[in-house]
Each structure stands twice: as C-alpha cells, then as structure tokens.
Design a protein around this motif. Structure first.
Motif, PDB file in Angstrom:
ATOM      1  N   ARG A   1       0.864  -1.181   0.000  1.00 55.24           N
ATOM      2  CA  ARG A   1       0.000   0.000   0.000  1.00 55.24           C
ATOM      3  C   ARG A   1       0.893   1.221   0.000  1.00 55.24           C
ATOM      4  O   ARG A   1       1.799   1.348   0.814  1.00 55.24           O
ATOM      5  CB  ARG A   1      -0.902   0.010   1.235  1.00 55.24           C
ATOM      6  CG  ARG A   1      -1.951  -1.073   1.221  1.00 55.24           C
ATOM      7  CD  ARG A   1      -2.805  -1.025   2.491  1.00 55.24           C
ATOM      8  NE  ARG A   1      -3.799   0.026   2.452  1.00 55.24           N
ATOM      9  CZ  ARG A   1      -3.827   1.056   3.276  1.00 55.24           C
ATOM     10  NH1 ARG A   1      -2.898   1.212   4.188  1.00 55.24           N
ATOM     11  NH2 ARG A   1      -4.781   1.971   3.194  1.00 55.24           N
ATOM     12  N   ARG A   2       0.604   2.131  -0.921  1.00 57.25           N
ATOM     13  CA  ARG A   2       1.426   3.326  -1.052  1.00 57.25           C
ATOM     14  C   ARG A   2       0.598   4.577  -0.859  1.00 57.25           C
ATOM     15  O   ARG A   2      -0.511   4.676  -1.363  1.00 57.25           O
ATOM     16  CB  ARG A   2       2.067   3.374  -2.445  1.00 57.25           C
ATOM     17  CG  ARG A   2       3.176   2.366  -2.647  1.00 57.25           C
ATOM     18  CD  ARG A   2       3.724   2.501  -4.043  1.00 57.25           C
ATOM     19  NE  ARG A   2       4.853   1.624  -4.250  1.00 57.25           N
ATOM     20  CZ  ARG A   2       5.135   1.024  -5.394  1.00 57.25           C
ATOM     21  NH1 ARG A   2       4.358   1.210  -6.444  1.00 57.25           N
ATOM     22  NH2 ARG A   2       6.185   0.254  -5.501  1.00 57.25           N
ATOM     23  N   ARG A   3       1.194   5.530  -0.165  1.00 60.08           N
ATOM     24  CA  ARG A   3       0.545   6.828  -0.029  1.00 60.08           C
ATOM     25  C   ARG A   3       0.454   7.505  -1.379  1.00 60.08           C
ATOM     26  O   ARG A   3       1.408   7.488  -2.156  1.00 60.08           O
ATOM     27  CB  ARG A   3       1.371   7.705   0.908  1.00 60.08           C
ATOM     28  CG  ARG A   3       1.021   7.541   2.351  1.00 60.08           C
ATOM     29  CD  ARG A   3       2.028   8.197   3.264  1.00 60.08           C
ATOM     30  NE  ARG A   3       2.587   9.440   2.765  1.00 60.08           N
ATOM     31  CZ  ARG A   3       3.806   9.858   3.104  1.00 60.08           C
ATOM     32  NH1 ARG A   3       4.589   9.115   3.856  1.00 60.08           N
ATOM     33  NH2 ARG A   3       4.259  11.015   2.661  1.00 60.08           N
ATOM     34  N   THR A   4      -0.678   8.114  -1.642  1.00 58.37           N
ATOM     35  CA  THR A   4      -0.831   8.914  -2.863  1.00 58.37           C
ATOM     36  C   THR A   4      -1.439  10.265  -2.499  1.00 58.37           C
ATOM     37  O   THR A   4      -2.358  10.732  -3.144  1.00 58.37           O
ATOM     38  CB  THR A   4      -1.709   8.186  -3.899  1.00 58.37           C
ATOM     39  OG1 THR A   4      -2.950   7.796  -3.280  1.00 58.37           O
ATOM     40  CG2 THR A   4      -1.016   6.952  -4.436  1.00 58.37           C
ATOM     41  N   ASP A   5      -0.927  10.854  -1.423  1.00 61.40           N
ATOM     42  CA  ASP A   5      -1.427  12.148  -0.969  1.00 61.40           C
ATOM     43  C   ASP A   5      -0.607  13.259  -1.618  1.00 61.40           C
ATOM     44  O   ASP A   5       0.109  13.039  -2.595  1.00 61.40           O
ATOM     45  CB  ASP A   5      -1.388  12.221   0.566  1.00 61.40           C
ATOM     46  CG  ASP A   5      -0.005  11.923   1.121  1.00 61.40           C
ATOM     47  OD1 ASP A   5       0.988  11.999   0.351  1.00 61.40           O
ATOM     48  OD2 ASP A   5       0.116  11.612   2.326  1.00 61.40           O
ATOM     49  N   ALA A   6      -0.713  14.469  -1.065  1.00 62.31           N
ATOM     50  CA  ALA A   6      -0.052  15.630  -1.676  1.00 62.31           C
ATOM     51  C   ALA A   6       1.398  15.787  -1.242  1.00 62.31           C
ATOM     52  O   ALA A   6       2.075  16.715  -1.686  1.00 62.31           O
ATOM     53  CB  ALA A   6      -0.831  16.903  -1.329  1.00 62.31           C
ATOM     54  N   SER A   7       1.894  14.890  -0.391  1.00 65.61           N
ATOM     55  CA  SER A   7       3.287  14.981   0.053  1.00 65.61           C
ATOM     56  C   SER A   7       4.236  14.616  -1.091  1.00 65.61           C
ATOM     57  O   SER A   7       3.821  14.087  -2.128  1.00 65.61           O
ATOM     58  CB  SER A   7       3.519  14.022   1.229  1.00 65.61           C
ATOM     59  OG  SER A   7       3.409  12.672   0.771  1.00 65.61           O
ATOM     60  N   LEU A   8       5.522  14.877  -0.882  1.00 64.21           N
ATOM     61  CA  LEU A   8       6.518  14.491  -1.883  1.00 64.21           C
ATOM     62  C   LEU A   8       6.454  12.999  -2.161  1.00 64.21           C
ATOM     63  O   LEU A   8       6.451  12.572  -3.326  1.00 64.21           O
ATOM     64  CB  LEU A   8       7.919  14.873  -1.387  1.00 64.21           C
ATOM     65  CG  LEU A   8       9.089  14.353  -2.237  1.00 64.21           C
ATOM     66  CD1 LEU A   8       9.037  14.917  -3.648  1.00 64.21           C
ATOM     67  CD2 LEU A   8      10.422  14.665  -1.558  1.00 64.21           C
ATOM     68  N   VAL A   9       6.385  12.195  -1.116  1.00 60.00           N
ATOM     69  CA  VAL A   9       6.327  10.743  -1.297  1.00 60.00           C
ATOM     70  C   VAL A   9       5.045  10.350  -2.019  1.00 60.00           C
ATOM     71  O   VAL A   9       5.061   9.508  -2.931  1.00 60.00           O
ATOM     72  CB  VAL A   9       6.431  10.028   0.061  1.00 60.00           C
ATOM     73  CG1 VAL A   9       6.177   8.521  -0.085  1.00 60.00           C
ATOM     74  CG2 VAL A   9       7.804  10.272   0.683  1.00 60.00           C
ATOM     75  N   GLY A  10       3.938  10.964  -1.661  1.00 61.72           N
ATOM     76  CA  GLY A  10       2.680  10.684  -2.344  1.00 61.72           C
ATOM     77  C   GLY A  10       2.741  11.033  -3.813  1.00 61.72           C
ATOM     78  O   GLY A  10       2.243  10.285  -4.669  1.00 61.72           O
ATOM     79  N   ARG A  11       3.360  12.162  -4.125  1.00 59.98           N
ATOM     80  CA  ARG A  11       3.465  12.566  -5.524  1.00 59.98           C
ATOM     81  C   ARG A  11       4.398  11.641  -6.307  1.00 59.98           C
ATOM     82  O   ARG A  11       4.146  11.326  -7.473  1.00 59.98           O
ATOM     83  CB  ARG A  11       3.944  14.018  -5.629  1.00 59.98           C
ATOM     84  CG  ARG A  11       2.963  15.021  -5.038  1.00 59.98           C
ATOM     85  CD  ARG A  11       3.211  16.439  -5.532  1.00 59.98           C
ATOM     86  NE  ARG A  11       4.585  16.873  -5.375  1.00 59.98           N
ATOM     87  CZ  ARG A  11       5.106  17.419  -4.271  1.00 59.98           C
ATOM     88  NH1 ARG A  11       4.331  17.567  -3.200  1.00 59.98           N
ATOM     89  NH2 ARG A  11       6.359  17.819  -4.232  1.00 59.98           N
ATOM     90  N   LEU A  12       5.475  11.201  -5.658  1.00 59.35           N
ATOM     91  CA  LEU A  12       6.363  10.248  -6.310  1.00 59.35           C
ATOM     92  C   LEU A  12       5.638   8.938  -6.603  1.00 59.35           C
ATOM     93  O   LEU A  12       5.806   8.341  -7.672  1.00 59.35           O
ATOM     94  CB  LEU A  12       7.594   9.981  -5.439  1.00 59.35           C
ATOM     95  CG  LEU A  12       8.637  11.102  -5.378  1.00 59.35           C
ATOM     96  CD1 LEU A  12       9.671  10.812  -4.296  1.00 59.35           C
ATOM     97  CD2 LEU A  12       9.328  11.286  -6.731  1.00 59.35           C
TER      98      LEU A  12
END
Length: 266
Positions: A17-28
């Motif tokens: 499961r991967r974060r897909t929020d507005a953070s740098l990691v989410g954007r990556l």
C-alpha cells in the motif's frame, strides 16, 4: 503535466500500500503509477533486458518491481546492480526505478527521525539523500547486499544532514546490550533515534556491516505497519534463532567498540 493528487492509498501488484497524498512521497508514488501505466516506458524496459540479462523477462516497470520482490537476495542484488549501472551511465528512468524500489526505506528513515524536523522536511531530506546514493553507489566495490548498503548510505547521509540536531558520538550501548527491552512509546521513540545514531556510527567505523545494521533495524524498529522480530528475520532469509544470534553478535561488537572509544576517567 501536473501530477494528480489522490487521497487514498495505491495498492500495487506486489501487494504494497502506497501513499498517494499531496506529500513528496505521495506525488512520487502517483508519478510512478503513471509511469507504470504509460506504454512509452515499455520499450525502455525491454532495452534494459537486452543489455542486461538480469532484467530479461521484464517488459514493463511493474515487472521489474515484481522481479525484485520475488527474487532471492543474490538475484535481487543483480537486478539492482544492473539498474544502478544504467542509472550511472545516464538512464534517468533506471535511476527513478531504483528510487521507487528503495522509497519505502527512505520513508522509514524519515519516520524514525521524527522530532528532528517536520515530517515533510525529513522525507525531502531522505529522498534527496537516496537520489545521491543511487548516483554515487560504488557498484564494483559493493556488489552484494545492495539494498542494505543503499539504505545505510542513505541513513548516513540523512544523519549527516541533521548533525546540528544530533550529538556526534552515541552515548550509551545500554539499550542494545539489553537487546532493546520493552519500552514505553516515548522511550521507544528515543531508543529508535539512539539506535539509528549508534548503528550509523558503527558502520562508519567498520565495526559491523551495513547488512547487519539493517537486520537490527528491521528486527527492533520495523517501519509502521511492518512486523519486526521473526517476520523481519524471514524477510532477510533467516530463521528467527539465526537472526537473533546474528543481531546479538553484532550488538556485542558495537558495545565493545563503543566502550573502547570512551576514554577512561582520570
């Protein structure tokens, strides 16, 4: 084209499961999903397979992810080395692939530095350190335990970036010598920071290997949502008794080295 922002989590073919929020990691992560779905990346992956037999059978980016996830440690090393060679000769997509494969480790490093800076700043520092490590990884000198070495080099770089907030030398091996006894949540956070500082120092000193340091981290300070202990041992291809013995042996080496480095009282 701007990267779309999602608020949910992306579930990959590997089950992560991967974060897909507005953070740098989410954007990556969102960018990576888009790259995997883009048919224009497939010829590049096929070209990798023709140049590097380790990547044969991979025809899309998520094939590479699956290959690494399913591979034994030696084959995973070979795949990562092939990607690093490509990246270091100018293939930006290969470098981006290594970044994605190691992004979870960068997030974990940032998470265990909580309290040193804000979460976005720590994640940005960890991702930048990971990029640098990918670009400068000594392929010929360190052809084994590649993921572990990348993780420890990234940790070392992050620690160096935060030296203004850290003491230069770890102060006590007590938590390690006691095999990290059960602690309260607040004590656990402090112990995690001390453990990271101590292991980074120990690897720098050549007391233990990066692989041993990573094993200790995975056993005692697993990433949120990831089990430590026996589950961490299994991820390293070890039985729980063997992993515990290896970790304890490394811990004793660190404790001895630290005591040797502390001047006797006058």
């Amino acid at each position: 084209m701007p990267i779309p922002v999602a608020t949910a989590h992306d579930v990959t073919r590997t089950g992560a499961r991967r974060r897909t929020d507005a953070s740098l990691v989410g954007r990556l992560n969102t960018e990576w999903s888009r790259l995997c779905a883009d048919p224009r990346t497939e010829p590049a992956v096929a070209h990798w397979g023709r140049r590097h037999p380790e990547l044969s059978g991979c025809f899309a980016l998520d094939d590479v992810e699956l290959a690494v996830a399913a591979a034994d440690p030696e084959r995973a090393d070979q795949i990562l080395l092939a990607l690093l060679r490509l990246a270091q000769t100018g293939d930006s997509l290969a470098g981006r692939t290594v970044l994605q494969l190691m992004l979870g480790k960068a997030v974990r490093i940032a998470t265990t530095r909580a309290g040193r800076d804000t979460r976005p700043a720590l994640e940005h520092t960890a991702v930048a350190a990971l990029w640098t490590t990918i670009a400068t990884y000594p392929i010929e000198r360190r052809p084994a335990k590649v993921a572990a070495n990348i993780a420890m080099e990234t940790l070392r770089a992050v620690t160096g970036e935060l030296t203004h907030q850290l003491t230069e030398t770890p102060t006590s091996p007590d938590l390690l010598a006691a095999d990290l006894m059960e602690l309260t949540p607040s004590e656990r956070t402090t112990a995690d920071h001390e453990l990271l500082d101590l292991l980074t120092w120990a690897v720098d000193e050549g007391t233990i290997t990066a692989a041993d340091a990573t094993l200790i981290l995975d056993i005692y300070t697993p990433a949120p949502g990831t089990d430590g202990g026996a589950a961490a041992a299994a991820r390293h291809g070890l039985t729980w008794p063997a992993a515990r013995q290896r970790a304890s042996r490394a811990i004793r080496k660190v404790a001895r080295q630290l005591r040797a480095d502390v001047p006797a009282a006058a």
